[in-house]
Design a protein around this motif. Sequence first.
Motif, PDB file in Angstrom:
ATOM      1  N   GLY A  79       0.829  -1.207   0.000  1.00 54.88           N
ATOM      2  CA  GLY A  79       0.000   0.000   0.000  1.00 54.88           C
ATOM      3  C   GLY A  79       0.863   1.256   0.000  1.00 54.88           C
ATOM      4  N   VAL A  80       0.201   2.406   0.027  1.00 53.10           N
ATOM      5  CA  VAL A  80       0.948   3.671   0.021  1.00 53.10           C
ATOM      6  C   VAL A  80       1.714   3.813   1.347  1.00 53.10           C
ATOM      7  N   VAL A  84       5.801   4.083   1.767  1.00 51.72           N
ATOM      8  CA  VAL A  84       6.426   5.255   2.404  1.00 51.72           C
ATOM      9  C   VAL A  84       7.324   4.796   3.556  1.00 51.72           C
ATOM     10  N   ALA A  85       6.842   3.804   4.311  1.00 52.16           N
ATOM     11  CA  ALA A  85       7.630   3.274   5.425  1.00 52.16           C
ATOM     12  C   ALA A  85       8.908   2.614   4.896  1.00 52.16           C
ATOM     13  N   GLN A  86       8.781   1.877   3.814  1.00 49.53           N
ATOM     14  CA  GLN A  86       9.922   1.157   3.238  1.00 49.53           C
ATOM     15  C   GLN A  86      10.955   2.125   2.653  1.00 49.53           C
ATOM     16  N   GLN A  87      10.456   3.132   1.931  1.00 46.32           N
ATOM     17  CA  GLN A  87      11.357   4.053   1.220  1.00 46.32           C
ATOM     18  C   GLN A  87      11.730   5.271   2.060  1.00 46.32           C
ATOM     19  N   HIS A 102      -2.451  -0.046  -3.872  1.00 42.94           N
ATOM     20  CA  HIS A 102      -3.148   0.805  -2.901  1.00 42.94           C
ATOM     21  C   HIS A 102      -4.107  -0.032  -2.061  1.00 42.94           C
ATOM     22  N   ILE A 103      -4.116   0.218  -0.743  1.00 41.98           N
ATOM     23  CA  ILE A 103      -5.029  -0.516   0.142  1.00 41.98           C
ATOM     24  C   ILE A 103      -6.239   0.367   0.402  1.00 41.98           C
ATOM     25  N   ALA A 104      -7.403  -0.100  -0.052  1.00 41.76           N
ATOM     26  CA  ALA A 104      -8.625   0.704   0.084  1.00 41.76           C
ATOM     27  C   ALA A 104      -9.316   0.381   1.405  1.00 41.76           C
TER      28      ALA A 104
END
Length: 158
Positions: A79-80, A84-87, A102-104
């Motif tokens: 997911g987004v 973001v956590a990974q990068q 994306h996780i809805a």
Amino acid sequence: MQQAQQGQPSYSLLVNQLAALLEGQRDFVTNQSQFAALIFHSLTDISWAGFYWSKENSHLNLGSYQGNIACAQIAIGEGVCGKVAQQKQAHLVSDVNQFDGHIACDLGSQSELVYPIIKNEQLLGVFDIDSYSLGRFNQADLEGIGSLIDIFMRSTDF
Ligand code: SME
């Protein structure tokens, strides 16, 4: 007195409000709750605002938030929020339908801004804001949220 533009408060005004709100209080749960509530009720056209916190470097657990109930856990890299956590890099997603993976949590969500929370080069979590409008967030939002996260970090014991 700073003026609101098109119903949107200026981030410099929000920075002052946040500093005043968190003054004299360093508790992690208290401050993240205040932060999420301030953002959710101050910015226009927001459907969700809240934190996910890193656990065992493998997943993110839901933290304090405002809005509809949300996914309790997200794997790092998914997911987004997980990306973001990974990068360790903020993401502006103007159309979540075009974002692979994306996780809805909420099917109505159309755009999203996710900002990493990093201390001593270590990823602590992310702050996520969602909107039911496409393209809701821009560079000014990203920079503004970054300034607010800086204050939150300086004002809170982790
Ligand atoms: N959409 C996010 C999941 C969190 S919810 O939107 C609150 C994602 O893709 O990581």
